[in-house]
Design a protein around this motif. Structure first.
Motif, PDB file in Angstrom:
ATOM      1  N   ILE A  18       0.801  -1.230   0.000  1.00 11.59           N
ATOM      2  CA  ILE A  18       0.000   0.000   0.000  1.00 11.59           C
ATOM      3  C   ILE A  18       0.834   1.281   0.000  1.00 11.59           C
ATOM      4  N   HIS A  19       2.129   1.187   0.332  1.00 11.50           N
ATOM      5  CA  HIS A  19       2.945   2.396   0.458  1.00 11.50           C
ATOM      6  C   HIS A  19       4.093   2.402  -0.541  1.00 11.50           C
ATOM      7  N   ALA A  20       4.496   3.606  -0.948  1.00 11.89           N
ATOM      8  CA  ALA A  20       5.751   3.759  -1.685  1.00 11.89           C
ATOM      9  C   ALA A  20       6.903   3.431  -0.743  1.00 11.89           C
ATOM     10  N   LEU A  21       8.120   3.465  -1.221  1.00 13.48           N
ATOM     11  CA  LEU A  21       9.267   2.931  -0.484  1.00 13.48           C
ATOM     12  C   LEU A  21       9.644   3.733   0.760  1.00 13.48           C
ATOM     13  N   HIS A  22       9.197   4.972   0.851  1.00  8.02           N
ATOM     14  CA  HIS A  22       9.542   5.825   1.994  1.00  8.02           C
ATOM     15  C   HIS A  22      11.053   5.900   2.207  1.00  8.02           C
ATOM     16  N   ASN A  23      11.767   5.991   1.111  1.00  8.91           N
ATOM     17  CA  ASN A  23      13.221   6.199   1.133  1.00  8.91           C
ATOM     18  C   ASN A  23      13.569   6.897  -0.174  1.00  8.91           C
ATOM     19  N   TYR A  24      13.895   8.175  -0.077  1.00 11.39           N
ATOM     20  CA  TYR A  24      14.155   8.963  -1.287  1.00 11.39           C
ATOM     21  C   TYR A  24      15.226   8.330  -2.156  1.00 11.39           C
ATOM     22  N   TYR A  25      16.288   7.841  -1.545  1.00  9.19           N
ATOM     23  CA  TYR A  25      17.426   7.317  -2.299  1.00  9.19           C
ATOM     24  C   TYR A  25      17.026   6.087  -3.108  1.00  9.19           C
ATOM     25  N   LEU A  26      16.212   5.229  -2.508  1.00  7.04           N
ATOM     26  CA  LEU A  26      15.737   4.052  -3.246  1.00  7.04           C
ATOM     27  C   LEU A  26      14.719   4.441  -4.315  1.00  7.04           C
ATOM     28  N   MET A  27      13.874   5.408  -4.015  1.00  5.16           N
ATOM     29  CA  MET A  27      12.931   5.896  -5.019  1.00  5.16           C
ATOM     30  C   MET A  27      13.681   6.469  -6.219  1.00  5.16           C
ATOM     31  N   PHE A  28      14.699   7.258  -5.930  1.00  2.68           N
ATOM     32  CA  PHE A  28      15.446   7.937  -6.990  1.00  2.68           C
ATOM     33  C   PHE A  28      16.183   6.938  -7.878  1.00  2.68           C
ATOM     34  N   ILE A  29      16.897   5.992  -7.281  1.00  2.77           N
ATOM     35  CA  ILE A  29      17.704   5.070  -8.072  1.00  2.77           C
ATOM     36  C   ILE A  29      16.817   4.102  -8.850  1.00  2.77           C
ATOM     37  N   ASN A  30      15.654   3.760  -8.314  1.00  5.43           N
ATOM     38  CA  ASN A  30      14.748   2.883  -9.044  1.00  5.43           C
ATOM     39  C   ASN A  30      14.072   3.598 -10.205  1.00  5.43           C
ATOM     40  N   LYS A  31      13.970   4.914 -10.138  1.00  5.41           N
ATOM     41  CA  LYS A  31      13.422   5.677 -11.261  1.00  5.41           C
ATOM     42  C   LYS A  31      14.473   5.944 -12.326  1.00  5.41           C
ATOM     43  N   HIS A  32      15.664   6.323 -11.909  1.00 11.69           N
ATOM     44  CA  HIS A  32      16.683   6.779 -12.855  1.00 11.69           C
ATOM     45  C   HIS A  32      17.628   5.673 -13.312  1.00 11.69           C
ATOM     46  N   GLY A  33      17.728   4.594 -12.545  1.00 15.05           N
ATOM     47  CA  GLY A  33      18.575   3.485 -12.949  1.00 15.05           C
ATOM     48  C   GLY A  33      20.017   3.635 -12.532  1.00 15.05           C
ATOM     49  N   VAL A  34      20.784   2.581 -12.762  1.00 19.06           N
ATOM     50  CA  VAL A  34      22.152   2.489 -12.280  1.00 19.06           C
ATOM     51  C   VAL A  34      23.065   3.541 -12.892  1.00 19.06           C
ATOM     52  N   LEU A  35      22.752   4.023 -14.092  1.00 16.98           N
ATOM     53  CA  LEU A  35      23.602   5.035 -14.725  1.00 16.98           C
ATOM     54  C   LEU A  35      23.667   6.313 -13.899  1.00 16.98           C
ATOM     55  N   ALA A  36      22.643   6.559 -13.094  1.00 16.02           N
ATOM     56  CA  ALA A  36      22.636   7.755 -12.250  1.00 16.02           C
ATOM     57  C   ALA A  36      23.771   7.734 -11.231  1.00 16.02           C
ATOM     58  N   LEU A  37      24.295   6.546 -10.940  1.00 17.22           N
ATOM     59  CA  LEU A  37      25.397   6.444  -9.973  1.00 17.22           C
ATOM     60  C   LEU A  37      26.681   7.068 -10.506  1.00 17.22           C
ATOM     61  N   PHE A  38      26.740   7.334 -11.802  1.00 21.32           N
ATOM     62  CA  PHE A  38      27.926   7.987 -12.356  1.00 21.32           C
ATOM     63  C   PHE A  38      28.092   9.414 -11.837  1.00 21.32           C
ATOM     64  N   VAL A  39      27.044   9.980 -11.247  1.00 19.82           N
ATOM     65  CA  VAL A  39      27.168  11.337 -10.702  1.00 19.82           C
ATOM     66  C   VAL A  39      27.813  11.325  -9.320  1.00 19.82           C
TER      67      VAL A  39
END
Length: 430
Positions: A333-354
């Motif tokens: 019923i809830h989203a992940l309640h963790n911004y970092y996990l929400m962000f990486i699951n939306k943008h994908g592993v390539l975002a880690l290059f930043v």
């Protein structure tokens, strides 16, 4: 005259962002109309300023542009519609760039001190109402109800579907108020650094800063926000360790003792009657399973789920492995309640290059990072953050990134003050 107009438009935008963030006309947030007017005024009176804003913040803009590419690629791989993806990019990434430019222009024209005051005023008003609501002052709740009726409300944002369950001031939700408190703290810290200098702020315990920690913590308690309290505690430990190493050592020993006496402390906290100190409700117990679930989602599909990511849509694939966790129903019923996990699951592993770029930038401005410690801790427990629903964050980035007071004199890469030269009516950083 230009200073008055820009300050007024930004003040209206900020007030709407805090108390009527979802007020819209034809699907367009009303606050954005004032942002558009602000940029139009600046463009007409000082067109070169917007160009300088882009030039001086090109690193941040390039960072956002790269993350936009990651998000679009991730969305394309999962089959998100092109129209939907572009709409999300405008709503999230383009709005972030506009926020950077607006913050830069307001600081340059209105001045550092005025920008700080304008940013803090609506949050302060909301905080006062939160304290009154916590005290049971009915008119404070009536004021919230009147404003809430003007904008649509997502019931999922409110625990138990009761808007009066927790004090929230005039903000959209208690979590929004918690985010605003963390951003306000970062702004106050930035202003104190600009007043006394980075070396002075780290060399001794600043009484005004300590008072700010106490006041922010009090409002967090009133609104039942645990994550800002934890963020303030982490900040305080780091700050004390810098200003008073011996006190920092005692703080470390205190933390070690707290760990050893953890069960007794948790029992005392849970019996206090305050939500801020209650770790046994469903919200607290559901964090672990949501974090594990979010991590599993990422490892299963490292290139991400795109801008349409909804963790609830995938829970059935992982239910057998997670059903025995405390409050495992949270993943249904809830989203992940963790911004970092929400962000990486939306943008994908390539975002880690930043990450290397961010670490390099942080190493040059450790005091600026310290300002955002409560915020960075807070978003660990919630869905919103930079490029994830929190547009207010970008307004204050120039307060830190463009302020030479945050950098050591030996750093050759220091960004200069916002405007190297100015007409008589434009005020640079003080």
């Amino acid at each position: 005259m230009l200073k008055f107009v820009v300050a007024t438009l930004f003040a209206i935008n900020m007030m709407l962002a805090v108390v009527l963030v979802r007020l819209s006309v034809g699907g367009l947030p009303v606050r954005l109309l004032f942002v558009a007017m602000l940029l139009a005024v600046v463009g007409a009176c000082e067109p070169g300023l917007i160009v300088r804003a882009v030039k001086d913040q090109r690193n941040q803009i390039f960072l956002i542009a790269f993350l936009t590419f990651c998000a679009l690629l991730s969305s394309a791989l999962v089959g998100d519609g092109f129209t939907y993806s572009i709409g999300q990019v405008f709503q999230i990434h383009i709005q972030a760039i506009i926020g950077l430019i607006v913050g830069y222009c307001v600081i340059t024209i209105a001045g550092y001190k005025s920008t700080v005051r304008i940013f803090l005023l609506p949050i302060a008003i909301s905080s006062i109402f939160a304290a009154l609501q916590f005290a049971g002052f009915s008119p404070a709740w009536s004021a919230y109800d009147a404003l809430s009726a003007l904008q649509p409300r997502d019931l999922a944002d409110f625990e138990g579907f009761d808007a009066h369950y927790r004090a929230l001031g005039l903000s959209y939700s208690p979590v929004h108020l918690g985010t605003q408190l963390c951003l306000a703290f970062a702004v106050i810290f930035a202003y104190r650094v600009s007043q006394v200098g980075r070396n002075a702020i780290l060399a001794t315990l600043d009484r005004r800063l300590i008072a700010t920690i106490a006041l922010t913590g009090f409002v967090a308690i009133c609104s039942g926000n645990r994550s800002p309290m934890l963020g303030l505690a982490v900040f305080f430990c780091l700050y004390v360790a810098s200003a008073k190493p011996m006190l920092g050592l005692f703080a470390g020993l205190f933390v070690a003792a707290a760990v050893l006496l953890g069960d007794s402390i948790i029992e005392a906290m849970n019996s206090s009657g305050l939500r801020t100190f209650n770790t046994e409700n469903s919200s607290g117990e559901g964090r672990l399973v949501l974090s594990v679930y979010g991590s599993m989602l990422f490892f299963y599909r490292p290139f991400g789920y795109g801008l349409s990511f909804d963790s609830v849509a995938h829970y059935s694939e992982y239910w057998d492995r997670l059903k025995n966790y405390p409050n495992s129903q949270a993943i249904t019923i809830h989203a992940l309640h963790n911004y970092y996990l929400m962000f990486i699951n939306k943008h994908g592993v390539l975002a880690l290059f930043v990450v290397p770029y961010l670490l390099r930038a942080f190493s040059r401005n450790l005091v600026g990072v310290l300002a955002f410690v409560p915020y960075l801790v807070h978003i660990f427990y919630h869905n919103d953050g930079p490029l994830q629903a929190d547009f207010m964050f970008w307004y204050i980035v120039p307060l830190v990134a463009q302020n030479p007071a945050f950098y050591s004199h030996q750093d050759g890469a220091v960004t200069r003050t916002v405007v190297p030269r100015k007409p008589s009516h434009v005020t640079t950083l003080q």
